[in-house]
Design an enzyme around this catalytic site. Structure first.
Site, short mmCIF file in Angstrom:
data_model
loop_
_atom_site.label_atom_id
_atom_site.label_comp_id
_atom_site.label_asym_id
_atom_site.label_seq_id
_atom_site.Cartn_x
_atom_site.Cartn_y
_atom_site.Cartn_z
CB SER A 91 6.45 2.82 -4.82
OG SER A 91 6.31 3.18 -6.07
NE ARG A 104 4.83 5.37 7.28
CZ ARG A 104 3.96 6.29 6.85
NH1 ARG A 104 4.32 7.31 7.18
NH2 ARG A 104 3.02 5.95 6.40
CG ASP A 140 3.57 1.63 -7.30
OD1 ASP A 140 3.24 2.56 -6.37
OD2 ASP A 140 3.88 0.42 -6.95
#
Length: 500
Positions: free
Chosen positions: A180, A195, A233
């Site tokens: 996630s 990132r 998620d």
């Protein structure tokens, strides 16, 4: 040094000695405190600042819808509307054993999910603690640790008495990997990390395909496992919740972060038309909507406290929506109001308040405790301020703090309902109604949060807002991930859009 505005402080004398000063009125045993009337006057000011009218909410919903549309049409928008390559809803007939791996912010979770069809499943799971070093160390080492934990789990849970794996020759176990962190995906089993977030900083990973790195680790440990799907998620929450409750059309997360996922028609996703997928197909979209109204700040009702939270954050200008509603920031918003009233000489005169001056020291959990304090004297609030901040409070002040916590918590819930309403309105779900699977610490633990979201939906849509019902979502990062692995295996085995 100037004498502190706090009613106490210190002055450095010419001799170099430090003299402590405490400003107190003459012959006063009691500490000076704000009266009930002053607190009521201040509360009125904050009520107007933090209250969202239904009309303002409808304006936010319209702007939100436009932003969602833009993210579907063009790549690299502020709200990126990420295609997940999860096609359509689970049929409910998915059966078998599937593994799920969830790389969370503090733990690594490994699950064995046995899907039994008809919305039923069994789950066996284990958690492995991640150290701060692992989160900052080399990326490949991090994935090696994931594979090592998987090996331990498989050896414990999937072997017979002789220690042999209960698999046919050449057979591998499909695995869904819940990762996630913002990734760009062009197919379901690949993902380039844009990132790190949530305090991770593992080197040599950003800009690389994390699925390929993880496959390398699986090979190193000679695991008979196929990485079938790399998912977020929120997408997992959408699929798991629909598997159990087929009325579910949207999934939302309201915790330290915030996000939503829903199922979109391929004909509306202009930016991936080049992939040659049938217009009638449906694909789950991971909105990443915490970024709504970032940089321009045109639509959300930001107060000066929100601006301070934003400007002092590690990413100023970004995640504007998240900063108004996420559990990470609500306590800080309240603390900034308290500090302003200390500066103005309204609160805690003559008391040492330095403990309240540290950013983020006032946790969002305190807000939920303050709001739910059932005692007449507000003993819970006495406890928070004496134990954590060493200041004494009057009943009038405590009533003010409770009311202020309520205003900030209610605004967060009502803004959350604007996001849900934007998807409902865009997809035309209002008349038939739908269920919304919701997860995250704010939704699950903050008192009255869900009720306020429902109240907000009715303020936006009128009576029809009652058709939209949120409920506690199913486990997305474990069960959802496994179901997506199952759906993807079935799809690829049938040769359907095998290139993605």
């Amino acid at each position: 040094m100037v004498a502190s505005r706090r009613g106490s402080g210190s002055i450095v004398l010419p001799s170099g000695q430090t003299m402590a000063i405490h400003t107190r009125t003459h012959d006063e045993d009691e500490l000076p405190h704000a009266t009930k009337k002053t607190m009521a006057d201040h509360l009125r000011k904050y009520e107007s600042l933090f209250t969202l009218t239904p009309q303002r909410m409808r304006m936010i919903v319209e702007a939100f819808k436009d932003t969602l549309e833009l993210g579907l049409q063009k790549p690299e928008q502020i709200v990126p509307m990420i295609p997940t390559f999860v096609f359509g809803w689970p049929s409910g007939h998915e059966v078998g054993d599937f593994l799920a791996l969830d790389l969370g912010g503090t733990n690594l979770r490994v699950c064995l999910v046995t899907l039994q069809g008809e919305g039923k499943f069994e789950i066996t799971q284990a958690k492995y603690r991640l150290t701060e070093e692992q989160k900052q160390d080399d990326g490949q080492k991090l994935f090696d640790f994931c594979a090592e934990c998987l090996k331990t789990f498989v050896d414990t849970n999937l072997t017979d008495e002789s220690g042999a794996l209960s698999l046919k020759p050449g057979e591998t176990l499909p695995l869904g990997f819940t990762f996630s962190y913002p990734c760009s995906q062009e197919k379901i089993d690949h993902g380039v990390l844009i990132r790190w977030t949530k305090g991770f900083g593992a080197g040599d990973t950003e800009g690389r395909d994390v699925a390929a790195m993880f496959r390398q680790s699986l090979e190193t440990y000679k695991l008979p496992i196929t990485l079938t799907a790399l998912i977020n998620d929120t997408t997992g929450t959408l699929i798991a919740s629909h598997y159990v409750n087929p009325r579910t059309k949207i999934a939302v997360i309201f915790g330290t972060g915030c996000n939503a996922a829903y199922m979109e028609k391929m004909s509306n996703i202009d930016k991936i038309k080049n992939l040659g997928i049938n217009d009638d197909a449906e694909m789950a979209i991971n909105c990443e909507w915490g970024a709504f109204d970032s940089f321009q700040h045109e639509h959300l009702p930001r107060t000066k406290y929100d601006t301070i939270v934003d400007e002092t954050s590690n990413k100023p200008g970004e995640q504007a929506f998240e900063k108004l509603i996420s559990g990470r920031y609500l306590g800080e918003i309240l603390r900034l109001v308290i500090c302003e009233l200390i500066d103005e000489g309204v609160l805690f005169l003559g008391q040492e308040t330095y403990k309240l001056e540290t950013p983020y020291v006032f946790e969002t959990a305190f807000l939920s405790l303050m709001e739910s304090d059932p005692t007449d004297e507000l003993l819970m609030i006495i406890g928070i301020f004496t134990h954590f901040f060493a200041v004494e409070t009057t009943l009038a002040e405590r009533q003010f703090f409770k009311a202020l916590a309520k205003l900030i918590g209610r605004r967060a819930a009502r803004l959350s309902s604007c996001g849900i309403a934007a998807i409902v309105s865009k997809m035309g779900y209002l008349d038939e109604g739908c269920a919304v699977g919701a997860d995250g610490s704010l939704y699950n633990k903050y008192p009255g949060f869900a009720d306020r979201v429902h109240e907000g939906l009715q303020d936006i849509f009128g009576d029809k807002g009652k058709n939209i019902v949120t409920y506690h979502a199913e486990d997305g990062s474990g069960v959802g991930s496994a179901i997506i692995a199952a759906m993807t295996k079935i799809r690829k085995d049938a040769g359907l859009y095998a290139h993605v």
